[in-house]
Each structure stands twice: as structure tokens, then as C-alpha cells.
Design a protein around this motif. Structure first.
Motif, PDB file in Angstrom:
ATOM      1  N   PHE A 167      12.181  -3.774  -7.350  1.00 53.78           N
ATOM      2  CA  PHE A 167      12.345  -2.497  -6.672  1.00 53.78           C
ATOM      3  C   PHE A 167      11.062  -2.147  -5.931  1.00 53.78           C
ATOM      4  CE2 PHE A 167       9.957  -1.171 -10.317  1.00 53.78           C
ATOM      5  CZ  PHE A 167       9.250  -0.055  -9.901  1.00 53.78           C
ATOM      6  N   ALA A 168      11.212  -1.293  -4.938  1.00 54.26           N
ATOM      7  CA  ALA A 168      10.064  -0.757  -4.211  1.00 54.26           C
ATOM      8  C   ALA A 168      10.434   0.622  -3.696  1.00 54.26           C
ATOM      9  CB  ALA A 168       9.664  -1.670  -3.056  1.00 54.26           C
ATOM     10  N   CYS A 169       9.472   1.545  -3.730  1.00 54.00           N
ATOM     11  CA  CYS A 169       9.711   2.901  -3.239  1.00 54.00           C
ATOM     12  C   CYS A 169       8.376   3.563  -2.932  1.00 54.00           C
ATOM     13  CB  CYS A 169      10.480   3.724  -4.266  1.00 54.00           C
ATOM     14  SG  CYS A 169       9.606   3.979  -5.827  1.00 54.00           S
ATOM     15  N   PRO A 170       8.378   4.639  -2.156  1.00 55.29           N
ATOM     16  CA  PRO A 170       7.131   5.367  -1.917  1.00 55.29           C
ATOM     17  C   PRO A 170       6.597   5.927  -3.230  1.00 55.29           C
ATOM     18  CG  PRO A 170       8.852   6.053  -0.376  1.00 55.29           C
ATOM     19  CD  PRO A 170       9.518   5.215  -1.420  1.00 55.29           C
TER      20      PRO A 170
ATOM     21  N   ALA B 259      14.403   0.964  -2.741  1.00 58.33           N
ATOM     22  CA  ALA B 259      15.141  -0.275  -2.504  1.00 58.33           C
ATOM     23  C   ALA B 259      15.180  -1.099  -3.784  1.00 58.33           C
ATOM     24  CB  ALA B 259      14.498  -1.073  -1.376  1.00 58.33           C
ATOM     25  N   ILE B 260      16.360  -1.595  -4.114  1.00 67.84           N
ATOM     26  CA  ILE B 260      16.553  -2.350  -5.357  1.00 67.84           C
ATOM     27  C   ILE B 260      17.277  -3.648  -5.046  1.00 67.84           C
ATOM     28  CG2 ILE B 260      17.522  -2.322  -7.684  1.00 67.84           C
ATOM     29  CD1 ILE B 260      17.733   0.761  -7.330  1.00 67.84           C
ATOM     30  N   ALA B 261      16.694  -4.762  -5.465  1.00 65.91           N
ATOM     31  CA  ALA B 261      17.303  -6.076  -5.279  1.00 65.91           C
ATOM     32  C   ALA B 261      17.566  -6.701  -6.645  1.00 65.91           C
ATOM     33  CB  ALA B 261      16.398  -6.977  -4.447  1.00 65.91           C
ATOM     34  N   PRO B 262      18.792  -6.635  -7.143  1.00 65.95           N
ATOM     35  CA  PRO B 262      19.102  -7.212  -8.453  1.00 65.95           C
ATOM     36  C   PRO B 262      19.307  -8.720  -8.386  1.00 65.95           C
ATOM     37  CG  PRO B 262      21.055  -6.206  -7.518  1.00 65.95           C
ATOM     38  CD  PRO B 262      19.942  -5.931  -6.549  1.00 65.95           C
TER      39      PRO B 262
ATOM     40  N   ASP C 266       0.830  -1.197   0.000  1.00 71.03           N
ATOM     41  CA  ASP C 266       0.000   0.000   0.000  1.00 71.03           C
ATOM     42  C   ASP C 266       0.867   1.251   0.000  1.00 71.03           C
ATOM     43  OD1 ASP C 266      -1.953  -1.884   0.289  1.00 71.03           O
ATOM     44  OD2 ASP C 266      -2.438  -1.391   2.367  1.00 71.03           O
ATOM     45  N   GLY C 267       0.577   2.166  -0.909  1.00 68.59           N
ATOM     46  CA  GLY C 267       1.315   3.419  -0.974  1.00 68.59           C
ATOM     47  C   GLY C 267       2.667   3.315  -1.634  1.00 68.59           C
ATOM     48  N   LEU C 268       2.970   2.162  -2.207  1.00 69.73           N
ATOM     49  CA  LEU C 268       4.273   1.954  -2.822  1.00 69.73           C
ATOM     50  C   LEU C 268       4.159   1.778  -4.327  1.00 69.73           C
ATOM     51  CD1 LEU C 268       5.882  -0.669  -0.400  1.00 69.73           C
ATOM     52  CD2 LEU C 268       5.974   1.835  -0.246  1.00 69.73           C
ATOM     53  N   GLU C 269       5.203   2.149  -5.001  1.00 71.14           N
ATOM     54  CA  GLU C 269       5.428   1.707  -6.372  1.00 71.14           C
ATOM     55  C   GLU C 269       6.430   0.568  -6.277  1.00 71.14           C
ATOM     56  OE1 GLU C 269       7.176   3.357 -10.649  1.00 71.14           O
ATOM     57  OE2 GLU C 269       6.906   4.728  -8.955  1.00 71.14           O
ATOM     58  N   HIS C 270       6.130  -0.559  -6.903  1.00 74.09           N
ATOM     59  CA  HIS C 270       7.028  -1.703  -6.767  1.00 74.09           C
ATOM     60  C   HIS C 270       6.820  -2.648  -7.944  1.00 74.09           C
ATOM     61  CE1 HIS C 270       4.176  -5.002  -5.510  1.00 74.09           C
ATOM     62  NE2 HIS C 270       3.397  -3.938  -5.451  1.00 74.09           N
ATOM     63  N   GLY C 271       7.790  -3.535  -8.137  1.00 74.36           N
ATOM     64  CA  GLY C 271       7.651  -4.531  -9.190  1.00 74.36           C
ATOM     65  C   GLY C 271       8.987  -4.904  -9.792  1.00 74.36           C
TER      66      GLY C 271
ATOM     67  N   VAL D  92      16.557 -13.640  -5.543  1.00 79.50           N
ATOM     68  CA  VAL D  92      15.608 -12.612  -5.111  1.00 79.50           C
ATOM     69  C   VAL D  92      14.238 -13.267  -4.949  1.00 79.50           C
ATOM     70  CG1 VAL D  92      14.608 -10.356  -5.620  1.00 79.50           C
ATOM     71  CG2 VAL D  92      16.969 -10.845  -6.267  1.00 79.50           C
ATOM     72  N   HIS D  93      14.073 -13.920  -3.803  1.00 82.57           N
ATOM     73  CA  HIS D  93      12.796 -14.586  -3.504  1.00 82.57           C
ATOM     74  C   HIS D  93      11.909 -13.646  -2.687  1.00 82.57           C
ATOM     75  CE1 HIS D  93      14.660 -15.132   0.350  1.00 82.57           C
ATOM     76  NE2 HIS D  93      15.528 -16.029  -0.103  1.00 82.57           N
ATOM     77  N   GLU D  94      10.795 -14.146  -2.198  1.00 79.40           N
ATOM     78  CA  GLU D  94       9.805 -13.278  -1.568  1.00 79.40           C
ATOM     79  C   GLU D  94      10.331 -12.591  -0.309  1.00 79.40           C
ATOM     80  OE1 GLU D  94       6.514 -11.052  -0.706  1.00 79.40           O
ATOM     81  OE2 GLU D  94       7.221 -11.954  -2.588  1.00 79.40           O
ATOM     82  N   HIS D  95      11.176 -13.249   0.454  1.00 76.93           N
ATOM     83  CA  HIS D  95      11.720 -12.599   1.644  1.00 76.93           C
ATOM     84  C   HIS D  95      12.544 -11.365   1.273  1.00 76.93           C
ATOM     85  CE1 HIS D  95      13.543 -11.945   5.528  1.00 76.93           C
ATOM     86  NE2 HIS D  95      14.747 -12.145   5.031  1.00 76.93           N
ATOM     87  N   ILE D  96      13.362 -11.472   0.239  1.00 74.60           N
ATOM     88  CA  ILE D  96      14.169 -10.337  -0.201  1.00 74.60           C
ATOM     89  C   ILE D  96      13.273  -9.236  -0.750  1.00 74.60           C
ATOM     90  CG2 ILE D  96      15.971  -9.586  -1.793  1.00 74.60           C
ATOM     91  CD1 ILE D  96      16.963 -11.314   0.551  1.00 74.60           C
ATOM     92  N   ARG D  97      12.252  -9.605  -1.505  1.00 80.19           N
ATOM     93  CA  ARG D  97      11.309  -8.589  -1.996  1.00 80.19           C
ATOM     94  C   ARG D  97      10.598  -7.915  -0.824  1.00 80.19           C
ATOM     95  NH1 ARG D  97      10.657 -12.687  -6.046  1.00 80.19           N
ATOM     96  NH2 ARG D  97       8.863 -13.583  -4.951  1.00 80.19           N
TER      97      ARG D  97
END
Length: 293
Positions: free
Chosen positions: A73-76, A112-115, A53-58, A94-99
Motif C-alpha cells: 500500500f501507499a498513501c499520503p 493505493a492497495i495492490a494485493p 517522499d511524503g508517503l506512508e507505504h509498505g 506485485v512486483h516493483e512496477h506495480i508498487r
């Protein structure tokens, strides 16, 4: 073999993959990863699930040399000039815990960016046995490639809403070791937080240096979070790293949780320790803010 996190020396032969890489090479790979399991943990048992909620992510792709590096990535949403955190994976990718970690950071105001740092070598999500992940993927990933990919992520962040003057990094297990190395690599980094990353080990062609070797070259302060019961990272290595940091006059710190095992932040694994994970997360946020990230 039972479900303990670290095999004894007697277990290594049973973990050797069908390709029968030599025992010394395999043990070195285990050391570089920082831990080992017989079978990968089940992600369905995660304790924390952070909403978006309130985030841009994907998912996205980031140019890195001639390649397109997959990343999450995810950010406000709707914000600009955000402090940036590079989030470095465990050996499982980059599994669900890292996301989820990325979303937690985004709710704190970070981009936040997880490559996917293994994507050239293979996808660990499709491999059940830890020994196969280590021998067919992790052992083939050059540190130099990882440093270049993280530089590419930092550049991408600066062009996509991130503030290049407020760059940080955090990583878990394999990514904890990378966090220390990247802090010695990038002079623009403001801070790093390394969760139970391997500190020493044998040098290899693809992994020529370890954190204890670059303690004097750190460009940014690093907070190291370690477990006193970690069977894969001896406390002697932790003390050796502390001594190297002190000798170099670097403003980094190491916190050891006496009763915590390896991977105490990984809430999808039996190693998870809620109290230590919560305290570590609090320390992470304080460290980043204290050092301008």
C-alpha cells in the motif's frame, strides 16, 4: 522463439509446460491472461522510479476469509478519508512496477492497495517461464476468490484511512480483465480503469464470465485503454465490447491507441510506449476525479 510478445499458434506447443496440460486448456489460460511471453521480462529496466517522499507505504496483510492476504500500500502520510484505488497486478504478481504505480497514485492523493491475488496458488516471482506461471498459478485462480479478496481490500482501506464512498480500481493485463469484472461485482465502486485487459474468451469453471458478458451489469463506469497493435486482444473484441456497453446504456469508454502494442504502460518491458502510457495515465486521473473517486 524470438522476443516478440505474442506467440503464433505454431508456438503454443513449445510453450506447453512439462506437465503437458492439454493444448486447449493452455490456450484458454493464455487468453484469460491476455498475453504471453516465452520468458518473463527483466524488472531492472524500469524507466520510472517514483520516490516515497511524503508517503506512508509498505507491506501489510489484509484479512480475507480465513486467510491473511499480503498486499502493498501507499498513501499520503498523515492524511485521512482518502479516495482509494485497488491496483490489480499482471500475471507477474506485485512486483516493483506495480508498487511504483501505487506510489504514483499516492502522490496524487490516493490510498493505493495492490494485493497479492495469487498468493494461495503460488509466487510467480520464483518462476522464470511464462508457461509455468500460467499453468501452475494463473489457471488455478478462481474469479470468485479474486472478487472476495478485492472486497476485503476495500474493507481494509475503509478502516485504514480510506473513504469508502470514493472507491476505484485499476488493473493491467490480467488485472485489466479483473477491473471490468469487479466493476460488475461491487455496487459501491465509483470508477474503474482497465489497461489492455482481455474482453472475451472461453468460459471455464473458475472463469465463468468475461467482460463482454457483464457489460450490462457494470455498477460503475470503466475506462478501457487498449493498443491497436495488441496481438492478444483483437480489435473485433474491443468493438464487440463497445457495442455491448452502448446497448446496455453504460457510461463507460474505450480508448484505442492505434500504434501501441499490448502492455504499453509497462515501463520495464520492450512494449513500453512513453507517449501512450503518459496519455493513458492522464486519462486515468481525469476519469477517477470526474467520477468522484
Amino acid at each position: 522463439m524470438n522476443d516478440r510478445e505474442h506467440p503464433t499458434s505454431a508456438d503454443f506447443d513449445s510453450l506447453l509446460p512439462a506437465s503437458r496440460i492439454d493444448r486447449r486448456t493452455f490456450v484458454t489460460t493464455l487468453s484469460a491472461a491476455g498475453f504471453a511471453l516465452a520468458v518473463r521480462p527483466a524488472l531492472a529496466q524500469s524507466v520510472i522510479s517514483t520516490p516515497a517522499d511524503g508517503l506512508e507505504h509498505g507491506s501489510t496483510t489484509i484479512p480475507s476469509g480465513a486467510d491473511a492476504l499480503p498486499a502493498y500500500f501507499a498513501c499520503p502520510a498523515g492524511k485521512d478519508k482518502l479516495p482509494t484505488v485497488l491496483v490489480v497486478q499482471e500475471i507477474f504478481g506485485v512486483h516493483e512496477h506495480i508498487r511504483d504505480v501505487c506510489r504514483r497514485l499516492a502522490h496524487e492523493g490516493y490510498l493505493a492497495i495492490a494485493p497479492e491475488l495469487f498468493y494461495r496458488q503460488g509466487d510467480p516471482a520464483n518462476i522464470e517461464q511464462i508457461s509455468e506461471i500460467l499453468s501452475t498459478i494463473v489457471a488455478k485462480v478462481p474469479d470468485a476468490q479474486v472478487m472476495a479478496d478485492l472486497d476485503a481490500c476495500a474493507a481494509w482501506a475503509a478502516a485504514h484511512g480510506g473513504d469508502p464512498a470514493r472507491l476505484a480500481i485499476t488493473g493491467f493485463c490480467w488485472g485489466g480483465r479483473i477491473t471490468w469484472l469487479y466493476a460488475a461485482h461491487n455496487p459501491r465502486l465509483r470508477a474503474g480503469v482497465a489497461w489492455y485487459g482481455r474482453l472475451g474468451g472461453e468460459a471455464g469453471a473458475l472463469t465463468p464470465l468475461h467482460p463482454v458478458d457483464v457489460a450490462g451489469d457494470l455498477q460503475a463506469p470503466v475506462l478501457g485503454l487498449y493498443g491497436g497493435q495488441d496481438q492478444g486482444i483483437p480489435l473485433a473484441d474491443v468493438e464487440r465490447m463497445r457495442a455491448a456497453l452502448e446497448q446496455a446504456g453504460k457510461p463507460s469508454e474505450i480508448v484505442v491507441y492505434p500504434d501501441a502494442p499490448h502492455a504499453f504502460h509497462a515501463d520495464y518491458r520492450p512494449s513500453y510506449r512513453a507517449a501512450e502510457a503518459t496519455d493513458g495515465w492522464r486519462r486515468l486521473l481525469d476519469w477517477l476525479r470526474r467520477h468522484g473517486a
